[in-house]
Design a protein around this motif. Sequence first.
Motif, PDB file in Angstrom:
ATOM      1  N   GLY A 118     -23.401  29.029  -4.081  1.00  0.00           N
ATOM      2  CA  GLY A 118     -24.296  28.106  -3.418  1.00  0.00           C
ATOM      3  C   GLY A 118     -24.846  28.676  -2.116  1.00  0.00           C
ATOM      4  N   GLU A 119     -25.575  27.926  -1.399  1.00  0.00           N
ATOM      5  CA  GLU A 119     -26.194  28.393  -0.173  1.00  0.00           C
ATOM      6  C   GLU A 119     -25.200  28.366   0.973  1.00  0.00           C
ATOM      7  N   SER A 120     -25.502  29.131   1.977  1.00  0.00           N
ATOM      8  CA  SER A 120     -24.527  29.304   3.052  1.00  0.00           C
ATOM      9  C   SER A 120     -24.681  28.212   4.094  1.00  0.00           C
ATOM     10  N   VAL A 121     -23.627  27.973   4.789  1.00  0.00           N
ATOM     11  CA  VAL A 121     -23.633  27.079   5.935  1.00  0.00           C
ATOM     12  C   VAL A 121     -23.066  27.873   7.091  1.00  0.00           C
ATOM     13  N   GLY A 122     -23.711  27.810   8.258  1.00  0.00           N
ATOM     14  CA  GLY A 122     -23.209  28.551   9.402  1.00  0.00           C
ATOM     15  C   GLY A 122     -23.411  30.038   9.231  1.00  0.00           C
ATOM     16  N   LEU A 123     -22.527  30.837   9.804  1.00  0.00           N
ATOM     17  CA  LEU A 123     -22.721  32.269   9.862  1.00  0.00           C
ATOM     18  C   LEU A 123     -22.137  33.001   8.669  1.00  0.00           C
ATOM     19  N   HIS A 124     -21.380  32.339   7.837  1.00  0.00           N
ATOM     20  CA  HIS A 124     -20.684  33.028   6.776  1.00  0.00           C
ATOM     21  C   HIS A 124     -21.350  32.748   5.443  1.00  0.00           C
ATOM     22  N   LEU A 125     -21.625  33.851   4.732  1.00  0.00           N
ATOM     23  CA  LEU A 125     -22.204  33.706   3.413  1.00  0.00           C
ATOM     24  C   LEU A 125     -21.138  33.245   2.432  1.00  0.00           C
ATOM     25  N   PRO A 126     -21.521  32.410   1.463  1.00  0.00           N
ATOM     26  CA  PRO A 126     -20.611  32.170   0.351  1.00  0.00           C
ATOM     27  C   PRO A 126     -20.335  33.494  -0.339  1.00  0.00           C
ATOM     28  N   THR A 127     -19.143  33.651  -0.823  1.00  0.00           N
ATOM     29  CA  THR A 127     -18.799  34.899  -1.488  1.00  0.00           C
ATOM     30  C   THR A 127     -18.295  34.624  -2.885  1.00  0.00           C
ATOM     31  N   LEU A 128     -18.523  35.589  -3.747  1.00  0.00           N
ATOM     32  CA  LEU A 128     -18.042  35.534  -5.111  1.00  0.00           C
ATOM     33  C   LEU A 128     -17.432  36.895  -5.408  1.00  0.00           C
ATOM     34  N   SER A 129     -16.196  36.886  -5.803  1.00  0.00           N
ATOM     35  CA  SER A 129     -15.509  38.125  -6.107  1.00  0.00           C
ATOM     36  C   SER A 129     -15.146  38.120  -7.590  1.00  0.00           C
ATOM     37  N   VAL A 130     -15.541  39.168  -8.309  1.00  0.00           N
ATOM     38  CA  VAL A 130     -15.281  39.231  -9.742  1.00  0.00           C
ATOM     39  C   VAL A 130     -14.719  40.594 -10.100  1.00  0.00           C
ATOM     40  N   GLN A 131     -14.121  40.650 -11.266  1.00  0.00           N
ATOM     41  CA  GLN A 131     -13.636  41.919 -11.785  1.00  0.00           C
ATOM     42  C   GLN A 131     -14.741  42.603 -12.582  1.00  0.00           C
ATOM     43  N   GLU A 132     -14.750  43.903 -12.493  1.00  0.00           N
ATOM     44  CA  GLU A 132     -15.708  44.680 -13.267  1.00  0.00           C
ATOM     45  C   GLU A 132     -15.619  44.293 -14.745  1.00  0.00           C
ATOM     46  N   GLY A 133     -16.758  44.073 -15.343  1.00  0.00           N
ATOM     47  CA  GLY A 133     -16.802  43.691 -16.749  1.00  0.00           C
ATOM     48  C   GLY A 133     -16.907  42.192 -16.979  1.00  0.00           C
ATOM     49  N   ASP A 134     -16.509  41.402 -15.969  1.00  0.00           N
ATOM     50  CA  ASP A 134     -16.633  39.944 -16.099  1.00  0.00           C
ATOM     51  C   ASP A 134     -18.092  39.534 -15.951  1.00  0.00           C
ATOM     52  N   ASN A 135     -18.373  38.296 -16.336  1.00  0.00           N
ATOM     53  CA  ASN A 135     -19.690  37.723 -16.080  1.00  0.00           C
ATOM     54  C   ASN A 135     -19.673  37.015 -14.735  1.00  0.00           C
ATOM     55  N   SER A 136     -20.788  37.071 -14.025  1.00  0.00           N
ATOM     56  CA  SER A 136     -20.912  36.420 -12.716  1.00  0.00           C
ATOM     57  C   SER A 136     -21.950  35.316 -12.801  1.00  0.00           C
ATOM     58  N   ILE A 137     -21.683  34.250 -12.074  1.00  0.00           N
ATOM     59  CA  ILE A 137     -22.670  33.173 -11.966  1.00  0.00           C
ATOM     60  C   ILE A 137     -22.863  32.853 -10.493  1.00  0.00           C
ATOM     61  N   ILE A 138     -24.077  32.984 -10.042  1.00  0.00           N
ATOM     62  CA  ILE A 138     -24.420  32.708  -8.650  1.00  0.00           C
ATOM     63  C   ILE A 138     -25.356  31.510  -8.639  1.00  0.00           C
ATOM     64  N   ASN A 139     -25.061  30.563  -7.770  1.00  0.00           N
ATOM     65  CA  ASN A 139     -25.789  29.306  -7.762  1.00  0.00           C
ATOM     66  C   ASN A 139     -26.683  29.154  -6.537  1.00  0.00           C
ATOM     67  N   CYS A 140     -27.697  28.334  -6.711  1.00  0.00           N
ATOM     68  CA  CYS A 140     -28.645  28.076  -5.627  1.00  0.00           C
ATOM     69  C   CYS A 140     -29.181  26.658  -5.789  1.00  0.00           C
ATOM     70  N   ALA A 141     -29.132  25.895  -4.707  1.00  0.00           N
ATOM     71  CA  ALA A 141     -29.736  24.573  -4.720  1.00  0.00           C
ATOM     72  C   ALA A 141     -31.067  24.672  -3.986  1.00  0.00           C
ATOM     73  N   TYR A 142     -32.134  24.262  -4.606  1.00  0.00           N
ATOM     74  CA  TYR A 142     -33.426  24.340  -3.925  1.00  0.00           C
ATOM     75  C   TYR A 142     -33.829  22.962  -3.415  1.00  0.00           C
ATOM     76  N   SER A 143     -34.828  22.972  -2.556  1.00  0.00           N
ATOM     77  CA  SER A 143     -35.051  21.743  -1.785  1.00  0.00           C
ATOM     78  C   SER A 143     -36.263  20.923  -2.213  1.00  0.00           C
ATOM     79  N   ASN A 144     -37.249  21.562  -2.813  1.00  0.00           N
ATOM     80  CA  ASN A 144     -38.505  20.857  -3.057  1.00  0.00           C
ATOM     81  C   ASN A 144     -38.729  20.625  -4.552  1.00  0.00           C
ATOM     82  N   SER A 145     -38.733  19.369  -4.947  1.00  0.00           N
ATOM     83  CA  SER A 145     -38.901  19.066  -6.367  1.00  0.00           C
ATOM     84  C   SER A 145     -40.288  19.461  -6.881  1.00  0.00           C
ATOM     85  N   ALA A 146     -41.228  19.700  -5.980  1.00  0.00           N
ATOM     86  CA  ALA A 146     -42.573  20.114  -6.401  1.00  0.00           C
ATOM     87  C   ALA A 146     -42.706  21.631  -6.553  1.00  0.00           C
ATOM     88  N   SER A 147     -41.700  22.384  -6.168  1.00  0.00           N
ATOM     89  CA  SER A 147     -41.766  23.840  -6.307  1.00  0.00           C
ATOM     90  C   SER A 147     -41.906  24.212  -7.776  1.00  0.00           C
TER      91      SER A 147
END
Lengths: 115, 112
Positions: free
Chosen positions: A1-30
């Motif tokens: 998800g998106e970050s709050v404050g100075l620290h980025l959200p982090t995702l740590s995975v093992q090589e070979g695994d699948n990764s899923i990175i999420n994002c919430a957007y703000s404008n329904s008209a985009s």
Amino acid sequence: GESVGLHLPTLSVQEGDNSIINCAYSNSASDYFIWYKQESGKGPQFIIDIRSNMDKRQGQRVTVLLNKTVKHLSLQIAATQPGDSAVYFCAENMIPGGSNYKLTFGKGTLLTVNP
Amino acid sequence: DVKVTQSSRYLVKRTGEKVFLECVQDMDHENMFWYRQDPGLGLRLIYFSYDVKMKEKGDIPEGYSVSREKKERFSLILESASTNQTSMYLCASTAGDQETQYFGPGTRLLVL
């Protein structure tokens, strides 16, 4: 998800695994969304994009999913590799049809791939 | 391949100096953008240009100006550098009818 404050959200995975990175957007008209990858000390690099008339788009090892109902975007990376380690951030076009195509960027998620 | 280049990767300047950051793209793109990127704040738009000699303010234009005399070149100017302008500066460009922005490698500016 998106970050709050100075620290980025982090995702740590093992090589070979699948990764899923999420994002919430703000404008329904985009109507256009894009994912970028930024490696340390480099400029953002285009990965994949999607328009609002689609809910899924696939690239090489990457898939973007769009859920307009909840204004949510995700990036899936298959068989994650150490070279995928980077900050990933999404962007939306908040002025659909505008002549200057300004994008609004999320703050990013740090993906770390462990060998 | 789209290529966006920035004149310097690293710059160190003193407070009060006038600073020029240059960006060149080789794809005949109409739109060019300058951002700054700071930890926890993401990319913030400083200025953009949609044609030669045309410019518009972005979200944080204070303390900056820009120049677009030629289509391929977009310059960011810090008239009197201040320490709070220490940042990573990123240039991007797009074709007139496309939204995908292509970025340069960035200039990391340190103002002492």
